[in-house]
Design an enzyme around this catalytic site. Structure first.
Site, PDB file in Angstrom:
ATOM      1  CG  HIS A  23      46.947   7.995  -5.103  1.00 51.11           C
ATOM      2  ND1 HIS A  23      48.173   8.153  -5.854  1.00 51.11           N
ATOM      3  CD2 HIS A  23      47.231   7.192  -4.112  1.00 51.11           C
ATOM      4  CE1 HIS A  23      48.973   7.410  -5.172  1.00 51.11           C
ATOM      5  NE2 HIS A  23      48.413   6.895  -4.259  1.00 51.11           N
ATOM      6  CG  ASN A  59      49.136  -0.506  -1.068  1.00 48.88           C
ATOM      7  OD1 ASN A  59      47.989   0.035  -1.451  1.00 48.88           O
ATOM      8  ND2 ASN A  59      49.857   0.392  -0.377  1.00 48.88           N
ATOM      9  CG  ASP A  72      50.808   4.620  -4.315  1.00 49.87           C
ATOM     10  OD1 ASP A  72      51.526   5.625  -4.961  1.00 49.87           O
ATOM     11  OD2 ASP A  72      49.961   4.637  -3.594  1.00 49.87           O
ATOM     12  CG  HIS A 107      55.391   5.857  -5.059  1.00 48.76           C
ATOM     13  ND1 HIS A 107      54.798   5.977  -3.860  1.00 48.76           N
ATOM     14  CD2 HIS A 107      56.697   6.153  -4.436  1.00 48.76           C
ATOM     15  CE1 HIS A 107      55.692   6.332  -2.590  1.00 48.76           C
ATOM     16  NE2 HIS A 107      56.643   6.363  -3.243  1.00 48.76           N
ATOM     17  CG  HIS A 120      52.016  10.740  -4.713  1.00 51.14           C
ATOM     18  ND1 HIS A 120      53.278  10.071  -4.920  1.00 51.14           N
ATOM     19  CD2 HIS A 120      51.471   9.392  -3.922  1.00 51.14           C
ATOM     20  CE1 HIS A 120      53.509   8.955  -4.819  1.00 51.14           C
ATOM     21  NE2 HIS A 120      52.510   8.448  -4.339  1.00 51.14           N
ATOM     22  CG  ASP A 141      48.824   9.005  -1.178  1.00 52.58           C
ATOM     23  OD1 ASP A 141      48.185   7.685  -1.106  1.00 52.58           O
ATOM     24  OD2 ASP A 141      50.059   9.348  -0.930  1.00 52.58           O
ATOM     25  N   GLY A 162      51.219   8.125   5.890  1.00 54.85           N
ATOM     26  CA  GLY A 162      50.241   8.340   5.068  1.00 54.85           C
ATOM     27  C   GLY A 162      48.944   9.099   5.840  1.00 54.85           C
TER      28      GLY A 162
END
Lengths: 427, 331
Positions: free
Chosen positions: A61, A95, A151, A178, A231, A304, A323
């Site tokens: 991720h 993304n 995601d 997600h 996650h 992530d 994030g």
């Protein structure tokens, strides 16, 4: 024939059932043997005495931001960061701008990574085109995408999610969700609990995730599709996954290093580095992640990794982007919070960072068995360091671990038998 | 020095605040609160006066969100103290446009502000500014977090009415939208300092997860009559529709019927109970019209006391007598 001998390290290869002092012999970029006192005729020798030798870590991720936001990260800086963290395989999230929802972007990312020759890149494409219709998954897969995910957002439209799972099932593509019910999380910028109350911030409850996990499991069960839940953060969320696995649903799940080590208390002081989706939760959730890593409900630790500009993270908490970066702290966090604290045995922790994630998506990585590509990481687990994001290979400085003391660093990394990190320096 | 100034200097003595900024009630020690109240009390008694205490200083009222009473109150206080008060009032200013906070902060600081009064929709911004500017920062309300000068004036109003000693052990009932209210955010922090027992009456929609852990001494009631019974202090809060409060209610009509303070409900409180509201009041929604003009209704006293408290606050923040300098970091 080129040969490489990594000698006298503590070799942990969970998939190959190795856990002890051993040598690793690499020939022509492939693992030849793992065993004691190997004596090849001629080989370059790397002395790994006192160090930990593992399969190169696999991170499912990672936001590499390219194409589109090269100011935040590029494929190059991201893959260099991975190497610095002992990670040799990363799965990039789609993304990007343009979105990775078509073969062109997949091809661009893969060709770029091939030319760079750093860590291995596996690309995830999108489930949908803009949340409106199913992306061309068959073509994405044929171009090299290993999974699909939206995601950053869930597929809110349940009918679209159902048909996406069916399409993915038809072509045997793992679908990563997600898990977030958007109408319930709307406006919530952190976990809803004591800390959100104290900070005067709107929270999002654990149910935001739990209900979304229930939804995607129910639909995947109906379809028989391969579901991977990104996650996971909530105690009740892992319970749902555990129950589904017991019934035989093909569902795997990952957890991030930050969610196994930190709680929503990190947000105190309106600390935007601790702002993430899903948010940092409570102590009992962290403990539930530990249990789920032990019992195998969670088989992967994935970062992530989400780089952002420094200036963006200086925005007010409510509007700062979500994030934290993680590639360069992943092993150290797991080592510091799980291995050294005896939450997870060493071998199991390494499994959750190598063969666990690799098998979740069926990636050819994560083991030192003979015949496997010689992706190898060597760690000094005792190096004590204070996280200073300004030393990162990543462009992202937004680390929730900034200023924290961690133990363990990658010293040497090989990808396909070729040295890519030596004495902590990316080559 | 004029007579009122001499008097004020006498009241203050050589006392100073322990902090350099007031962003939260938690910034203040009990001594700080007593000092503010002593000064506010004296300012109020002296009435409308002009002072030269802050001559030569600049006060920025940086209001990034609509405000009438708080802004006017801070401006009036600044002007009465002789400070150059400058109002920056724009909704969705540079912060909303994407300027980083440290740029906003440093811009104001570069103009040699002595005090920056800040009102913002973003929780935590006053604290952030305070860390990065030389000026003293006074919060005039941040998001759903706190509104410390309001908390101080509410507390001051109660101390004035009951007396500090008599206030201890009294029961205060706060009614309404506690989840979106920064007024509540400050009151819930100052109430224990006054020795108050705090009750909350609110529909479950306003009691979010974590409330009981964050504020464990508060007793929560879903029934307004129960919460009012035997209360010494009743504080109604405005429903914060602009902060999404509206989503938590079917209609204002139903809220008014179920949680509005009317005469019948107010009669459940102690005979000498006082009624407070931070304003602006939606008459007949949170507080019944008839109650607005009663003696025991302190709503306008709160407004009046607001000026006195802010006079004290600005004076103490902008003029230290101990020579201590605030430390801050440029970023």
């Amino acid at each position: 024939m080129s040969a490489l001998l990594i000698a006298n390290g503590h070799v942990v290869d969970p998939a190959g059932k190795v856990d002890g002092i051993a040598d690793v012999l690499v020939e022509n970029g492939v693992i030849a043997r793992v065993g004691k006192n190997l004596k090849p005729k001629s080989a370059q020798v790397v002395n790994a005495k006192g160090k930990l030798v593992t399969p190169g870590l696999v991170d499912l991720h990672v936001h590499l931001r390219e194409p589109g936001r090269e100011d935040k990260e590029t494929i190059e800086t991201g893959l260099r960061a991975a190497l610095a963290g002992g990670i040799t395989s990363v799965v990039s999230m789609p993304n990007t701008t343009p979105e990775t929802d078509n073969q062109t972007v997949v091809e661009f990312q893969l060709s770029k990574a091939r030319k760079l020759g750093l860590a291995r890149l596996f690309v995830a494409g999108r489930i949908t085109k803009g949340g409106q219709r199913i992306a061309e998954m068959w073509e994405l897969k044929n171009t090299g995408a290993v999974a699909v995910t939206d995601d950053g957002h869930d597929v809110d439209d349940a009918c679209l999610l159902l048909h996406s799972l069916e399409w993915a099932k038809t072509f045997d593509i793992p679908l990563i969700t997600h898990a977030e019910i958007a109408s319930l999380s709307h406006g919530g910028v952190m976990h809803e609990g004591k800390v959100s109350q104290l900070l005067g911030l709107q929270g999002q409850s654990a149910n935001t995730e739990v209900l979304a996990i229930q939804k995607s499991i129910a639909l995947a069960e109906e379809v028989g599709a391969r579901l991977h839940i990104a996650h996971v953060t909530t105690a009740r969320g892992v319970d749902e996954i555990r129950r589904a696995q017991k019934r035989g649903v093909r569902v795997t799940a990952e957890v991030t290093p930050q969610h196994v080590s930190l709680t929503h208390e990190e947000c105190l002081g309106w600390n935007t580095s601790a702002k993430m989706h899903p948010p940092l939760r409570e102590e009992e959730d962290v403990r539930a992640m530990h249990d789920a890593l032990r019992d195998g409900t969670l088989t992967a630790i994935a970062t992530d990794h989400a780089p952002h500009l420094v200036s963006e993270k200086l925005l007010p908490f409510q509007i700062a982007p979500v994030g934290t970066v993680g590639l360069e702290t992943s092993f150290a966090v797991v080592n510091t919070y799980l291995i050294r604290k005896k939450v997870l045995p060493l071998k199991l922790a390494i499994e959750r960072m190598t063969s666990g994630p690799a098998s979740a998506l069926g990636l050819p990585a994560g083991t030192l068995r003979p015949g496997a590509a010689a992706d190898i990481s060597i760690f000094d687990p005792d190096i004590r360091w204070i996280v200073d994001p300004w030393t990162f290979q990543s462009k992202g400085r937004n680390s929730v671990f900034a200023g924290k003391t961690l133990y363990g660093k990658a010293t040497d990394v090989f990808v396909g038998g070729v040295p890519k990190l030596r004495d902590g320096v990316v080559l | 020095m004029l007579e009122p100034e001499k008097h004020m200097v006498g009241v203050r003595g050589d006392r100073n605040l322990s902090c350099f900024d007031v962003c939260s009630i938690d910034d203040l020690t009990d001594d700080d609160i007593a000092l503010i109240f002593d000064c506010a009390h004296a300012f109020k008694k002296l009435g409308n006066q002009k002072y030269a205490f802050l001559r030569g200083t600049t006060t920025f009222n940086a209001f990034f969100e609509d405000s009438t009473r708080t802004r006017a109150s801070f401006e009036l206080a600044g002007k009465q103290l002789g400070s150059e008060t400058i109002n920056i009032m724009s909704k969705g200013t540079s912060i909303g446009k994407g300027e980083t906070l440290h740029d906003t902060a440093q811009t104001l600081d570069a103009m040699h502000a002595n005090v920056i009064v800040v009102r913002t929709e973003f929780s935590g911004i006053p604290q952030f500014l305070a860390k990065h500017v030389q000026a003293a920062v006074a919060s005039a309300g941040d998001g759903m977090h706190e509104h410390p000068s309001q908390g101080l004036l509410d507390a001051f109003t109660l101390v004035e009415h009951f007396g500090a000693r008599q206030l201890k052990g009294k029961t205060a009932t706060v009614i309404g939208d506690i989840s979106h209210s920064r007024v509540f955010g400050s009151f819930v922090r100052i109430a224990p300092r006054l020795g108050l027992k705090l009750r909350v009456a609110a529909p479950r929609t306003f009691v979010r997860n974590g409330f009981a852990e964050a504020f464990p001494s508060v007793k929560i009631f879903l029934n307004v009559e129960e919460a009012l019974t035997g209360a010494d202090i009743v504080m109604a809060l405005r429903v914060q529709e602009e902060r999404g409060g509206g989503k938590c209610l079917p209609t204002l009509r139903e809220f008014s019927k179920t949680f509005g303070v009317n005469e019948r409900r107010f009669a459940l409180a102690k005979k000498d109970a006082v009624l407070m509201h931070p304003g602006p009041v939606m008459r007949d929604i949170e507080v019944h019209n008839m109650l607005m003009t009663r003696d025991r209704t302190k709503i306008l006293t709160q407004v009046e006391n607001g000026v006195a408290v802010r006079l004290a606050l600005l004076w103490l923040l902008a003029r230290r007598t101990d020579g201590r300098k605030k430390s801050f970091t440029h970023i």
